[in-house]
Design an enzyme around this catalytic site. Sequence first.
Site, PDB file in Angstrom:
ATOM      1  N   CYS A 130       0.844  -1.198   0.000  1.00 53.91           N
ATOM      2  CA  CYS A 130       0.000   0.000   0.000  1.00 53.91           C
ATOM      3  C   CYS A 130       0.877   1.244   0.000  1.00 53.91           C
ATOM      4  CB  CYS A 130      -0.935   0.021   1.204  1.00 53.91           C
ATOM      5  SG  CYS A 130      -0.074   0.110   2.792  1.00 53.91           S
TER       6      CYS A 130
ATOM      7  N   ASP B 175      13.721  28.313 -29.521  1.00 55.61           N
ATOM      8  CA  ASP B 175      15.000  28.519 -30.193  1.00 55.61           C
ATOM      9  C   ASP B 175      14.742  28.457 -31.703  1.00 55.61           C
ATOM     10  OD1 ASP B 175      17.889  28.547 -30.588  1.00 55.61           O
ATOM     11  OD2 ASP B 175      17.643  26.436 -31.138  1.00 55.61           O
TER      12      ASP B 175
ATOM     13  N   ASP C 213      21.205  24.547 -25.895  1.00 52.27           N
ATOM     14  CA  ASP C 213      20.164  25.273 -25.171  1.00 52.27           C
ATOM     15  C   ASP C 213      19.985  24.750 -23.746  1.00 52.27           C
ATOM     16  OD1 ASP C 213      19.424  26.974 -27.310  1.00 52.27           O
ATOM     17  OD2 ASP C 213      18.294  25.346 -28.220  1.00 52.27           O
TER      18      ASP C 213
ATOM     19  N   CYS D 248       3.561   1.734   2.597  1.00 54.39           N
ATOM     20  CA  CYS D 248       4.823   1.005   2.395  1.00 54.39           C
ATOM     21  C   CYS D 248       5.819   1.854   1.609  1.00 54.39           C
ATOM     22  CB  CYS D 248       4.573  -0.307   1.653  1.00 54.39           C
ATOM     23  SG  CYS D 248       3.590  -1.506   2.552  1.00 54.39           S
TER      24      CYS D 248
ATOM     25  N   ASP E 266      16.940  22.615 -28.778  1.00 49.13           N
ATOM     26  CA  ASP E 266      17.469  21.354 -29.300  1.00 49.13           C
ATOM     27  C   ASP E 266      18.102  20.487 -28.225  1.00 49.13           C
ATOM     28  OD1 ASP E 266      19.940  22.486 -28.795  1.00 49.13           O
ATOM     29  OD2 ASP E 266      20.377  22.927 -30.892  1.00 49.13           O
TER      30      ASP E 266
END
Length: 732
Positions: free
Chosen positions: A13, A419, A624, A16, A620
Amino acid sequence: MTKISLDISGMTCASCSAYIQKTLAKDPRILESQVSLATNKAFISFVEDKISTAEIINLIKKSGYGASLPKLSIENKNDPVKKRLKIFSISLFFGLPLFYLSMGGMFSWPLPNITTLENYLWQLAFSLVIIIINWRIYRSGFSKLFKFKPNMDSLIAIGTAAAFLYSVGVLLTTEVAANSHVYFESAGFILIFISLGKYLEEKTTGRAGEAIKKLIGLQPSTAIIWRNNQEEVVEIATVTPGDILIVKPGDKIPLDGEIIFGQSTIDESAITGESIPTFKQVGDLVIGGTINKTSVLRFKVSGVGEETMLAQIIKVMEKAIASKSSIQLLVDKVSYYFVPIVIALALLTLIIWLLLGFDFSLALTAFVSVLIIACPCSLGLATPTAVMMGAGLAAKKGILIKSLAALETANKVDAFVFDKTGTLTKGAPEIVEILTFNFPEEKVLKMAGSLARHSKHPLSEAVAAEALERDILIMEISDLEEKEGRGMKGFCSEHKTKLLLGNKKLLLEEGVSIPLEVEEKFNSLAETGKTPLYVAHGSQVAGLIALIDDIKDSSLEAISDLKKQGRKIYLISGDNERVAEAIADKLGIDNVLANVYPADKAKKIKELQDSGLVVAMVGDGINDAPALAQADLGIAMASGTDIAIEAGEIILMNNDLRSVNSAIKISKFTLKKIKQNLFWAFVYNSLGIPVAAGLLYPIWGVMLSPTIAALAMSLSSVSVVANSLAMKFYRD
């Protein structure tokens, strides 16, 4: 910092997964962890020289759960489903006679000619067998309870054990009569419905993860290797980087690599979402899991195991499912404390009914019902199953979403910054015109090509390619410098002077004056969307080389769709204002950020954020990267097999800008499903506990049966997962 993923076993559950994550967070050597109940995965970042993977695995095992390194395999994926079905089937086999003996009298069914005591002893035997079959629940539940970290199994174990032991006590301490109250059938059928719920849960969450399974299944188990001038079929695990593999028409490409012989069309739809096959030839890269369509290929393996693009995509999708947002962190926190609170509420319910003077059997019914109905499974599955389906929908369209946070942010974006080169344009510029000033054209191209061949910039590569195509001999250049965002500089020993290739800033920095006539020619070219480069010889402008980078077919439609939604659109480029504005004008973009060096793009993003905008950067993914990281949402275009996996939060595998809008729509749809799931999960637990505690008994005399509580609890989890599965019918 090192990052690993681990397979986790033993979670039942949300409490956990929350407990494992809290355990890992307490260790200062572990920097970050994400644990998913839906995929049974943990993603962990840690300091390698301070803690090892083995120590982390032991840390998880000490907390009562299993952990191991994952394998890229689907061989055992159905084992949990089969195991759950087997447990349910055997439990039901012994549960049917138990039900007949305990409930037959209510329905006037013919019962065996046996005494009440004998009937109860048979019920004891059947329920005991069911308990033994489901013994893992008790082992897990009581072990966590004794460690003061109770989980869902603890609630079931306490409830069924209380019902069973009370019934045994009735048999041992009282004279058994027809009106004696025993709860063997409650203990047995709670476990039957829990095992049914676990089976359905396992099966439905498995279906929710179908997209990941399909990706894993893309990799073939064998490959044809070229050794000693002959073909040999080998296991994929034995292939190493540098090996030569052969792929025949119709076969899957086993691993990533570079073609060294042949040409063919490749179906990359499973990876990129692009339905049209791509033509590949010698020197091109191929991706493992794609399909060779037409001709035999030989390629040199570049990546195996977790180095392949397929493995990276699978890891990103699994991590996205395990990722947490603010709302999920709240759910985890609630789940962590929820089970202990439920146990306290159940005990309080028992005590209150006894203090009110009701008999113990009624109080026990309420006690067990509260324990059973409150299990927080649906809370733990609400978010990851929806994210799993959303990630699968996106993957089909060639979109890789890396986190739940990215899904949330995508819906809040006010402004998109694109860009120019390689994003809005094809990133493959071509020379369309060369203007000369007192120099022959061949000499201008020779000077430019001699500088350009030393750069990886797309404009330089186009110039170098043109010089190579014309068979122009290249001159040796010394003292070479690449000026970021400006161009190339070097000394030519043949001409005994410096040569320049770049923009106006470079020439002015180097003291080269630009005649008015040349500048007018430059502006004229720029206004038509061409990118002109100055070529200078010493202190004199020798020529202008005009290049054009065509706009992608998808760019105009993508920009138009985003503008219709009311989003602000910006174009950012290192080009001068005239070129950038010409491209922007063709695309209908009103806001232009020109003459921006790559290093300064992140600053421009920050300025927009400071103005109050939530900003998405689309680039890209390579040069960038700083801007993508600075933006509230980074969207990176994939580039061959180098998908810039670290650059953005959303990766467009197909390089189609229309996918930006698709990603936004899928994000919105996924978040809607998450909110629906969480709403029903919270409402269910909020309403279920008071009813189970007996709230309706004083009014209508209705007391919720523990057996019905078990069925309702199991079906609540299944309903949440089913709501997520309904996402497969989504249409853009």
